[in-house]
Design a protein around this motif. Structure first.
Motif, short mmCIF file in Angstrom:
data_model
loop_
_atom_site.label_atom_id
_atom_site.label_comp_id
_atom_site.label_asym_id
_atom_site.label_seq_id
_atom_site.Cartn_x
_atom_site.Cartn_y
_atom_site.Cartn_z
N ALA A 76 0.83 -1.20 0.00
CA ALA A 76 0.00 0.00 0.00
C ALA A 76 0.87 1.26 0.00
N ARG A 77 1.96 1.22 0.76
CA ARG A 77 2.83 2.40 0.78
C ARG A 77 3.51 2.62 -0.56
N LEU A 94 -4.12 -3.01 0.56
CA LEU A 94 -4.20 -3.63 1.89
C LEU A 94 -4.90 -4.99 1.84
N LEU A 95 -5.89 -5.08 0.94
CA LEU A 95 -6.69 -6.31 0.89
C LEU A 95 -6.27 -7.25 -0.24
N HIS A 96 -5.16 -6.93 -0.91
CA HIS A 96 -4.89 -7.62 -2.18
C HIS A 96 -4.71 -9.13 -2.07
N ASP A 97 -4.27 -9.63 -0.91
CA ASP A 97 -4.08 -11.07 -0.79
C ASP A 97 -5.18 -11.77 0.00
N THR A 98 -6.18 -11.01 0.43
CA THR A 98 -7.17 -11.61 1.34
C THR A 98 -8.07 -12.64 0.66
N ILE A 160 -1.08 -1.98 -8.88
CA ILE A 160 -0.97 -2.60 -7.55
C ILE A 160 -0.18 -3.90 -7.65
N LYS A 161 -0.40 -4.63 -8.74
CA LYS A 161 0.35 -5.86 -8.95
C LYS A 161 1.86 -5.56 -9.06
N LEU A 162 2.19 -4.47 -9.72
CA LEU A 162 3.60 -4.09 -9.85
C LEU A 162 4.19 -3.75 -8.48
N ALA A 163 3.39 -3.08 -7.65
CA ALA A 163 3.86 -2.74 -6.31
C ALA A 163 4.06 -4.02 -5.50
#
Ligand code: MN
Length: 753
Positions: A76-77, A94-98, A160-163
């Motif tokens: 997220a950061r 924050l929720l990307h792997d939930t 977000i995937k790149l992060a």
């Protein structure tokens, strides 16, 4: 891709209290980073996402032993601080792997947050579901295609995937070697080109440096050390170069920053490799950057003014001027680049841009324009047209996905040219594009019917390479059809997939009759075209797919008479000579080894369970014991050993992860391996004598060939010798290097290379 484990490993010894503190500290840092973008109500949503993620991941830890939640927090950061996205994206990060890893479902997310959030999470989950799958190459490539599809839908998914990937790369240390190689290769294969295409230069660069660090640690360390050792000298030079410019620019009232910065490690490495030079010989190890704080209406004018001031002090190389301000790159990059002759006769690259341009260069176009609160801009259309192009390419039916990714990747990296339609509309194409690429770029219908073109009113063939500034009119005929040889000269993914789709359709029709022939043959044998039988035959005839087999039958390229060598078990065909063994069976025939090494010895390499396995050495990189290697299970030729720095390694590791076998060399001093070195030096009559002395006199190596070319007092030679291992090769190189007149020695990947 998740890097995690349920049991902590290594020396991790933080108390629960300390962990809580660290987690809260990270969360607060995230809030601080978002500060400007936070609207009313955002804070409670963020808090909600944070708490949901903490709860969901509470029992999981990363491989390093840390609580898992630190990963989504870090992602997220990155999303906020390094890509510049806003609150929605932070929540998704924050929720990307939930959904993938915990009890939380997509419905839960949709209920608790808005539609955008659940859509993005859905996209992210789909990507991670497919990336790690164990399947064949087509499946792997299909995964990449899916990644690209989500990009076309909402660029935030891929950002977000790149992060996520960047953070996994930053923490790759705690993974085992196999995983490191796979993740690093995937990164260079698909993620860093994507970051590049989206204009995220900082992220792209860091990803590539980290990938180098894990795939080729020696080189990485050498270059890092080289940079460190030369830092003092470099700083002194940069200061000397900058001084007069600084004074003049301040004097003229510019508000600016000027500094020198070393180029990325991987780009230094690329230069060394492509130009066959040593670290010391890479002349442009740093670039000077000038960043202007100019109001929007004066940006262009100011940049050119600064250019003019620089050239008052230093002489520019007219061939190295790049104006990406008048016509920005397709990924949004804007700047003026020039290379000037600095003090001491050194070429120095200077990049001039404004603070706004600099932000685009660092964070990328998508982040800057599309999802940041504020007015949209003309730049948005650049991204839109890229996404539009992507959708078109992805939509073309029947394309082979492995090829597609390869072609698409080429598109991602190449330089661009700007050409015009007869009406004066500008099109951006990669350098090297032909008239036919142009036709396909306008429309695939135009491409398949193209018979030629008029470039600047002059008639040219399809294969004519077009240049920036050309105006092109496409000429078509309804009788025209694409042919195989078109693939030799088209360069864009769109043209390639257009031609291939047509050819495949054509081939499919022909193959249909081959399929019927085979069916009749099998019926005569009292069996059918079952999946088992198809697989058996595809393998027997060494074809890559059933389609290839049917096609080969149709054009009588295979001998169906060989079917008599099959026995029928029930309705299943089984080739007679084939024995069913367990999975540690011999993977390669001995004859191949005899040819290669002159004797029929059994070579051993140790896999994970120390099985003795037969293998072949890959021709493309000719590994020798001591090299960092991996095994690759080929479809017809057993196990092949490649160096991890093989030119083909990234492609293999990324696309065919399931076929990689971990290998290391057995201690074996009896067998020698063919390897080659290229030497350069000053012409010296005695040099061949001295070299052969080392080879057969001192080291008693077995030489296969030695060829020397000399021209104008410089010679270049290639020596192919058999060595036992890397150590012996190094000794050989050191001895050669100690000879007078030899200036450079480098290992070559293959005799042709
Ligand atoms: Mn993750």
């Amino acid at each position: 891709m998740d890097i995690k484990s349920t049991t902590p490993l290594g020396v991790y010894d933080k108390s629960e209290e300390e962990e809580k503190k660290i987690i809260l500290r990270e969360y607060r840092a995230l809030l601080r980073a978002l500060k400007q973008n936070i609207k009313k109500g955002d804070k409670s949503l963020l808090r909600h996402a944070f708490e949901m993620a903490v709860e969901a991941h509470k029992t999981t830890r990363r491989k390093s032993g840390e609580p898992y939640i630190l990963h989504p927090l870090a992602v997220a950061r990155i999303v906020v601080e390094e890509i510049g996205l806003g609150v929605t994206s932070a929540i998704c990060a924050l929720l990307h792997d939930t959904v993938e890893d915990t009890e939380i479902t997509l419905e839960d997310i949709a209920r608790e947050f808005n539609n955008n959030v659940s859509k993005i999470i859905d996209g992210l989950t789909k990507i991670s579901n497919v990336v790690d799958i164990r399947g064949n190459s087509t499946v792997q490539a299909e995964n990449f295609r899916k990644i690209l599809l989500t990009l076309a839908e909402d660029p935030r998914v891929i950002l977000i995937k790149l992060a996520d990937r960047l953070h996994n790369m930053r923490t790759l240390d705690s993974m085992n070697r196999e995983k490191q190689l796979k993740i690093a290769s995937e990164t260079t294969y698909i993620y860093s080109p994507l970051a590049h295409r989206l204009g995220l230069y900082e992220i792209k660069s860091e990803m590539e440096d980290l990938a180098l660090k894990f795939t080729q640690p020696d080189i990485y360390t050498d270059i890092t050390r080289g940079l460190k050792e030369t830092r003092r000298e470099r700083t002194r030079y940069i200061n000397e170069f900058i001084k007069p410019l600084k004074e003049e620019l301040s004097h003229l009232g510019f508000d600016f920053e000027i500094y020198g910065r070393p180029k990325a490690i991987h780009s230094i490495w690329n230069k060394m490799r492509n130009k066959h030079v040593t670290f010391e010989e890479v002349y442009d190890i740093f670039a000077i950057r000038i960043i202007l704080k100019s109001p929007p209406e004066r940006e262009k004018e100011d940049c050119w003014k600064v250019y003019s001031i620089i050239t008052n002090f230093y002489h520019p190389n007219p061939e190295r001027l790049r104006d990406w301000i008048s016509v920005p790159k397709g990924n949004g990059y804007e700047a003026l680049h020039t290379t000037v002759m600095g003090p001491g006769g050194r070429w120095v690259e200077v990049q001039i841009r404004t603070a706004r341009m600099n932000e685009i260069a660092e964070k990328g176009l998508a982040a800057h324009w599309k999802y940041k609160e504020g007015a949209p801009s003309a730049q948005e259309s650049k991204l839109d047209s890229f996404l539009e192009h992507l959708r078109e390419v992805l939509a073309s039916p029947n394309t082979d996905t492995v090829d597609f990714i390869q072609d698409f990747k080429l598109d991602l990296f190449t330089e661009e040219i700007y050409v015009y339609t007869p009406k004066g509309d500008m099109r951006v194409l990669p350098k090297g594009a032909t008239a036919l690429d142009f036709a396909f770029d306008i429309h695939s219908q135009l491409g398949t019917r193209c018979i030629g073109a008029k470039v600047n009113h002059k008639l040219v063939p399809l294969s004519h390479k077009i240049n920036s500034g050309d105006q092109i009119e496409v000429i078509t005929s309804s009788k025209q059809h694409p042919s195989e040889d078109w693939l030799q000269f088209v360069v864009t993914a769109k043209a390639k997939s257009g031609v291939k789709a047509y050819l495949k359709e054509d081939k499919r029709k022909t193959a249909e009759s081959g399929k019927n022939m085979l069916k009749r043959r099998l019926e005569k044998m009292n069996t059918t075209l079952s999946q088992h039988n198809i697989n058996e035959l595809v393998q027997h005839y060494k074809k890559s797919s059933p389609l290839d087999l049917y096609y080969a039958i149709a054009v009588s390229n295979v001998d169906l008479g060989e079917l008599k060598n099959f026995t029928l078990y029930g309705d299943k065909l089984q080739h007679q000579s084939k024995e069913i063994k367990n999975d540690t069976k011999e993977l390669v025939d001995e004859d191949a080894l005899k040819i290669k090494h002159g004797k029929g010895v059994e070579l051993v390499i140790f896999g994970e369970r120390s099985d003795k396995v037969l293998y072949k050495l890959a021709q493309c990189c000719q590994p020798i014991p001591g090299d960092d290697v991996f095994g690759f299970v080929t479809s017809g030729e057993g196990l092949k050993i490649h160096r991890t720095d093989c030119p083909n390694a990234a492609k293999l590791l990324a696309n065919y992860g399931h076929r990689i076998v971990k290998t290391k060399w057995a201690k074996n001093k009896e067998i020698s391996f063919l390897t080659g070195v290229r030497i350069t030096g000053m012409d010296d009559v005695g040099v061949i004598q001295k070299i052969t002395n080392i080879i057969s006199g001192e080291l008693k190596l077995n030489m296969r060939s030695l060829s020397i070319d000399s021209k104008d007092g410089i010679f270049e030679g290639t020596i192919m010798v058999f060595v036992h291992d890397r150590e012996e090769l190094n000794m050989f190189c050191n001895k050669l290097g100690a000879l007078d007149g030899i200036t450079k020695i480098e290992r070559i990947d293959s005799p042709e290379g």
